[in-house]
Design a protein around this motif. Sequence first.
Motif, short mmCIF file in Angstrom:
data_model
loop_
_atom_site.label_atom_id
_atom_site.label_comp_id
_atom_site.label_asym_id
_atom_site.label_seq_id
_atom_site.Cartn_x
_atom_site.Cartn_y
_atom_site.Cartn_z
N VAL A 155 0.85 -1.19 0.00
CA VAL A 155 0.00 0.00 0.00
C VAL A 155 0.88 1.24 0.00
O VAL A 155 1.83 1.36 0.80
CB VAL A 155 -0.94 -0.01 1.23
N ASP A 156 0.61 2.15 -0.92
CA ASP A 156 1.43 3.36 -1.09
C ASP A 156 1.18 4.31 0.07
O ASP A 156 0.10 4.90 0.19
CB ASP A 156 1.06 4.03 -2.41
N SER A 157 2.17 4.47 0.96
CA SER A 157 1.98 5.29 2.16
C SER A 157 1.80 6.77 1.83
O SER A 157 1.21 7.51 2.62
CB SER A 157 3.17 5.11 3.11
N SER A 158 2.28 7.21 0.67
CA SER A 158 2.15 8.63 0.32
C SER A 158 0.74 8.99 -0.16
O SER A 158 0.31 10.13 -0.04
CB SER A 158 3.17 8.98 -0.77
N ARG A 159 0.04 8.01 -0.71
CA ARG A 159 -1.36 8.24 -1.14
C ARG A 159 -2.05 6.88 -1.17
O ARG A 159 -2.28 6.29 -2.22
CB ARG A 159 -1.40 8.87 -2.53
N PRO A 160 -2.40 6.35 0.01
CA PRO A 160 -2.87 4.96 0.06
C PRO A 160 -4.24 4.71 -0.57
O PRO A 160 -4.47 3.64 -1.14
CB PRO A 160 -2.89 4.66 1.56
N TYR A 161 -5.14 5.70 -0.48
CA TYR A 161 -6.52 5.44 -0.89
C TYR A 161 -7.07 6.60 -1.71
O TYR A 161 -6.77 7.77 -1.43
CB TYR A 161 -7.43 5.22 0.33
N VAL A 162 -7.88 6.30 -2.71
CA VAL A 162 -8.52 7.36 -3.48
C VAL A 162 -9.99 7.53 -3.11
O VAL A 162 -10.57 8.59 -3.32
CB VAL A 162 -8.38 7.12 -5.00
N ALA A 163 -10.62 6.49 -2.54
CA ALA A 163 -12.03 6.60 -2.17
C ALA A 163 -12.45 5.36 -1.39
O ALA A 163 -11.78 4.31 -1.42
CB ALA A 163 -12.92 6.75 -3.40
N ARG A 164 -13.55 5.48 -0.68
CA ARG A 164 -14.24 4.33 -0.10
C ARG A 164 -15.57 4.16 -0.83
O ARG A 164 -16.27 5.14 -1.10
CB ARG A 164 -14.51 4.53 1.39
N GLU A 165 -15.88 2.91 -1.17
CA GLU A 165 -17.15 2.64 -1.83
C GLU A 165 -17.97 1.63 -1.02
O GLU A 165 -17.43 0.82 -0.26
CB GLU A 165 -16.94 2.08 -3.25
N TYR A 166 -19.28 1.75 -1.19
CA TYR A 166 -20.20 0.77 -0.62
C TYR A 166 -20.97 0.14 -1.76
O TYR A 166 -21.38 0.81 -2.71
CB TYR A 166 -21.17 1.44 0.36
N GLY A 167 -21.16 -1.17 -1.68
CA GLY A 167 -21.90 -1.86 -2.73
C GLY A 167 -22.83 -2.89 -2.15
O GLY A 167 -22.58 -3.46 -1.07
N VAL A 168 -23.92 -3.14 -2.85
CA VAL A 168 -24.87 -4.16 -2.42
C VAL A 168 -25.43 -4.87 -3.64
O VAL A 168 -25.80 -4.24 -4.64
CB VAL A 168 -26.00 -3.56 -1.56
N ALA A 169 -25.45 -6.20 -3.58
CA ALA A 169 -26.11 -7.03 -4.60
C ALA A 169 -27.31 -7.68 -3.94
O ALA A 169 -27.16 -8.39 -2.94
CB ALA A 169 -25.14 -8.08 -5.14
N ARG A 170 -28.49 -7.44 -4.48
CA ARG A 170 -29.73 -7.99 -3.93
C ARG A 170 -30.19 -9.16 -4.79
O ARG A 170 -30.48 -8.98 -5.98
CB ARG A 170 -30.82 -6.92 -3.88
N TYR A 171 -30.27 -10.33 -4.20
CA TYR A 171 -30.76 -11.52 -4.88
C TYR A 171 -32.19 -11.76 -4.42
O TYR A 171 -32.44 -12.26 -3.32
CB TYR A 171 -29.87 -12.73 -4.55
N GLU A 172 -33.16 -11.37 -5.27
CA GLU A 172 -34.57 -11.54 -4.95
C GLU A 172 -35.09 -12.80 -5.65
O GLU A 172 -35.02 -12.91 -6.88
CB GLU A 172 -35.37 -10.32 -5.43
N ARG A 173 -35.61 -13.72 -4.86
CA ARG A 173 -36.06 -14.99 -5.42
C ARG A 173 -37.27 -14.77 -6.34
O ARG A 173 -38.19 -14.01 -6.01
CB ARG A 173 -36.43 -15.96 -4.30
N ILE A 174 -37.24 -15.41 -7.51
CA ILE A 174 -38.35 -15.32 -8.46
C ILE A 174 -38.92 -16.72 -8.69
O ILE A 174 -38.26 -17.72 -8.49
CB ILE A 174 -37.92 -14.67 -9.79
N ARG A 175 -40.18 -16.76 -9.11
CA ARG A 175 -40.84 -18.05 -9.37
C ARG A 175 -41.37 -18.07 -10.80
O ARG A 175 -41.50 -17.03 -11.46
CB ARG A 175 -41.96 -18.30 -8.37
N ASP A 176 -41.69 -19.29 -11.26
CA ASP A 176 -42.25 -19.49 -12.60
C ASP A 176 -41.34 -18.92 -13.68
O ASP A 176 -41.80 -18.45 -14.73
CB ASP A 176 -43.65 -18.86 -12.72
N ALA A 177 -40.04 -18.94 -13.42
CA ALA A 177 -39.07 -18.38 -14.38
C ALA A 177 -38.50 -19.50 -15.24
O ALA A 177 -38.30 -20.62 -14.78
CB ALA A 177 -37.96 -17.66 -13.65
N ASP A 178 -38.25 -19.19 -16.50
CA ASP A 178 -37.71 -20.17 -17.45
C ASP A 178 -36.19 -20.08 -17.45
O ASP A 178 -35.61 -19.12 -17.97
CB ASP A 178 -38.27 -19.89 -18.84
N PHE A 179 -35.55 -21.08 -16.89
CA PHE A 179 -34.09 -21.19 -16.92
C PHE A 179 -33.68 -22.48 -17.61
O PHE A 179 -32.63 -23.05 -17.31
CB PHE A 179 -33.52 -21.14 -15.50
#
Length: 381
Positions: free
Chosen positions: A278-302
Amino acid sequence: MTRVDRWVAVIAAAVCVAAANADEYAGKPKEQSAAPARYTFSWPLESGAPAPRGGTTKGAPVTLDLEPSKAWKDVRADGLSSQERDRRAILAMAGTYRVTFDFLEVVPFVTQEKPNAPYQSWGTEKVYVDSDDGKNVSLVHILEMRIVQKDGSISEPMVTKHWRQDWKYEPTHIVEYRGRDRWQRRKLSATDSKGAWLQTVYQVDESPRYASVGRWEHSASFSTWMSGETWRPLPRREWSVRDDYQVLVGTNRHTIAPTGWIQEENNLKTVLTSAREVDSSRPYVAREYGVARYERIRDADFAQADTYYDKTKQFWDQVRDEWSQIFVKQGEVTLKGPVDKLGLFFPLFAQADAVAEQGAAASAQNQTVIRNALKDMGALP
């Protein structure tokens, strides 16, 4: 169209749920569509707030399954050992889902004229239990997507392998990302592994992505697994638009709910030196938050995803096994570059396509194709 072409088409089609259909996913009434666009994640909605990055595709209608799943109920059965309850929580991630992905830079650490645009994408996906022996569970994700076209018609399904997650109870070793296309195998202490589960995530072509150890916790409301600090290579959504940092460093949480599950990430966009520190002179450019939502579906053609999974399972298992043996023998791998960015996965997808269409006649070439592809990636001498 070959499945390699379909993979590229799916990525292009699912780059982002754009402003045109963001209201639908947020549940906003259509009569309010003239109001300023709102997104799952965004900066304050003053004039000029950036719209999400990506395209304008929209998926075919699906039916959400709003009843608690059998898998959810199985996790909450009485008299289970802690290991078995954990295992059932992992198995509860299998099924058919509508998935939405949202990422936002919540804290920039460099001067910006305006905030970076949030990122959104979507997909319809089936998660298969590829293997399960009680202490080792492997889940394979395969996309089968149908796009609403400009004339209102629904496209033919686009099918492609997406990713794999392997879970191991009380692991002895971990293969970790160390930055700049390098992965290393490390021995874990008995203290670190006792009662814990290792999650290892693989990319579309079974090449390694990231791994971490964590422990499951269960309540009447949810079950959740929280990783330790994890290094991840840049995903396509990032390397396709920027090159000012080299690794995501953060945590990963999986939460099982009655009608689906959620994956959350809290990442620092981290700058590395040429020595992978990790570059001590400029270690980070940003913090991000992420979320993946897996919503169950029915009667779907797979049906096409099922066919592809059944016909190519043995091939992709062989690819994964080859990677496992490489790390056991070599301990460390430094690839020539990101395999998806450089297109180094194409021979593997072409072979999977051939196996799906020709069966045993093509399977005879599996090991030759696999070893040649991994050699081209830099995994083999």
